[in-house]
Design a protein around this motif. Structure first.
Motif, PDB file in Angstrom:
ATOM      1  N   GLU A  81       0.825  -1.208   0.000  1.00 42.21           N
ATOM      2  CA  GLU A  81       0.000   0.000   0.000  1.00 42.21           C
ATOM      3  C   GLU A  81       0.857   1.255   0.000  1.00 42.21           C
ATOM      4  O   GLU A  81       0.532   2.240  -0.672  1.00 42.21           O
ATOM      5  N   LEU A  82       1.961   1.222   0.752  1.00 36.38           N
ATOM      6  CA  LEU A  82       2.855   2.381   0.778  1.00 36.38           C
ATOM      7  C   LEU A  82       3.570   2.567  -0.550  1.00 36.38           C
ATOM      8  O   LEU A  82       3.829   3.701  -0.964  1.00 36.38           O
ATOM      9  N   VAL A  83       3.899   1.460  -1.222  1.00 41.38           N
ATOM     10  CA  VAL A  83       4.481   1.571  -2.562  1.00 41.38           C
ATOM     11  C   VAL A  83       3.481   2.230  -3.504  1.00 41.38           C
ATOM     12  O   VAL A  83       3.839   3.139  -4.279  1.00 41.38           O
ATOM     13  N   ILE A  84       2.222   1.798  -3.448  1.00 40.20           N
ATOM     14  CA  ILE A  84       1.182   2.392  -4.291  1.00 40.20           C
ATOM     15  C   ILE A  84       1.029   3.873  -3.972  1.00 40.20           C
ATOM     16  O   ILE A  84       0.938   4.718  -4.877  1.00 40.20           O
ATOM     17  N   LEU A  85       1.008   4.204  -2.679  1.00 38.86           N
ATOM     18  CA  LEU A  85       0.860   5.606  -2.280  1.00 38.86           C
ATOM     19  C   LEU A  85       2.039   6.438  -2.765  1.00 38.86           C
ATOM     20  O   LEU A  85       1.864   7.567  -3.240  1.00 38.86           O
TER      21      LEU A  85
END
Length: 453
Positions: A81-85
């Motif tokens: 999720e942090l990579v996507i963000l």
């Protein structure tokens, strides 16, 4: 060593055009994002996903689209999720804007080449304005994202009992996703659970509108907010056309879905108006939904197709052909109907090269959408209305879906990935990056008029 240096110089020489550097930078970010999402640590199951799924998700994030083939909150781990963000934030800033900021922080000044690259990405009016634009982009983005998060966090914590840490994570994630017009959500139903809550939907919608106006408009409004007479043609066209499309969108979507029991029909009148407004904003290329898009009437899909294809403002986080392109073509048609020799917008004359550019963007975009639609119709069992909706959503970097994107074959996912990449960079930028060189013609041919119509 000399050969490597010579090879590097030749490669850099081929990237001397800003448009090419922008394409390569976005492509590089896409590759990095794909590799990170393909790691086992990026999923809840700790199992690697296929490169097709990883590349689709990375492209959807870096191109601030929001289309997904797997459920974001249940499939991806916190790392994923942090990579996507991070990809969403980088895509919103613009790869070259972020790189120029790093150069500014390290050296205190920008090289001419970097300024030209930044100009291509941010659509600033001149190389000398690059430094001001880069700093303004970062400040403006962080300001809107922080303001949105500060509204969402206490609402999630106090109104829905989320722990403050979790509420902060949710608020920041959705604030960044909203301002960057990405549409990624940490809820399986997007924002449907908040369909009756204006304290959630309105901040998200306002952040989407702000991001969709484009950085040049936001920067000019910050300086001349109370002096509309000094606004540039670009700002006036963007604000006027955006307001008109928003009003028409709210009226059309609310009226079409007013009695639909699966969408607005079961809500109170204030909730119907709230959700009608929210879903008129989302086709500006955000991708959040507060009601199930798959349950909407086909007529609503078609009208949403039009809004998604037009998109938002230039040099911002929105996609589509842009409201300025749409408005300029309308001015061209109006001038032709009136028999005017020139296209005038207010007290200004529109240059012919801008008219050709608007026409080229529109026609190339129509061609790309139609080609992908025909191919998907041939390889999938889905109907035209659903396929067209998904294709335009991908090209316009919107993220709204009728629910068929996860069911497409791998070839369809690859095609939509390429379409998102094309839609984010724009047909003209991509064409300029792939062209070997421009040619100047030193003569003019005799004029002859064919029969038109």
């Amino acid at each position: 060593m000399v050969r490597l240096r010579s090879l590097g110089q030749r490669i850099f020489a081929q990237l001397d055009r800003p448009a090419r550097v922008v394409v390569v930078a976005f492509g590089s970010a896409l590759v990095v994002g794909t590799l990170l999402l393909a790691l086992p640590v990026a999923t809840e199951s700790r199992e690697s996903v296929s490169l097709v799924v990883a590349s689709f998700t990375a492209a959807s994030a870096i191109c601030v689209t929001g289309l997904v083939v797997v459920d974001t909150p249940t499939h991806w781990s916190t790392f994923g999720e942090l990579v996507i963000l991070g990809l969403v934030q980088v895509g919103g800033f613009g790869i070259m804007t972020l790189a120029s900021l790093f150069g500014l922080l390290v050296t205190g000044r920008l090289r001419l080449r970097t300024r030209l690259v930044t100009q291509a990405e941010t659509k600033s009016l001149g190389p000398g304005a690059a430094r001001r634009v880069v700093v303004g982009v970062v400040r403006t983005s962080l300001l809107f994202e922080a303001a949105t998060a500060l509204v969402l966090i206490p609402r999630l914590a106090l109104g829905y009992g989320e722990p403050w840490g979790r509420a902060t994570y949710l608020g920041v994630f959705h604030a960044i996703s909203a301002f960057n017009n990405a549409g990624f959500s940490l809820y399986p139903d997007s924002l449907e659970r908040y369909a009756a809550d204006p304290w959630i939907l309105l901040p998200v919608a306002l952040a989407v509108i702000a991001g969709g106006l484009g950085f040049p408009v936001l920067l000019e409004l910050r300086r001349e907010l109370l002096k509309p007479a000094k606004w540039s043609m670009h700002t006036k066209i963007t604000l006027g056309t955006s307001g008109l499309l928003l009003a028409l969108g709210m009226l059309a979507i609310t009226a079409a879905e007013w009695t639909n029991p699966h969408t607005l029909g079961g809500m109170s009148i204030p909730a119907r108006l709230l959700n009608g407004f929210f879903h008129a904003v989302m086709p500006r290329t955000a991708g959040f939904n507060s009601v199930d898009v798959g349950d909407m009437h086909p007529g609503t899909w078609l009208f949403t197709d039009v809004l998604m294809f037009i998109g938002g403002g230039s040099a911002g986080t929105a996609g589509g052909i842009k409201v300025t392109t749409f408005a300029l073509l309308a001015f061209v048609i109006w001038a032709e109907l009136r028999g005017e020799p020139h296209v005038n917008v207010g007290r200004r004359r529109l240059p012919e090269d801008i008219q050709r550019q608007a026409l080229a963007i529109a026609l190339l975009s129509v061609g790309a959408v139609m080609a992908c639609t025909l191919i998907l119709l041939a390889i999938t069992p889905f109907t035209l209305d659903k396929v067209l909706f998904e294709v335009i959503s991908a090209f316009g970097t919107v993220g709204l879906s009728t629910g068929v994107t996860p069911e497409l074959p791998a070839v369809g996912h690859v095609m939509l990935t390429a379409l998102m990449f094309l839609g984010r960079l724009g047909p003209i930028t991509l064409g300029a990056a792939l062209a070997l060189r421009s040619r100047a013609r030193r003569y003019q041919l005799p004029e002859e008029r064919p029969v038109v119509g």
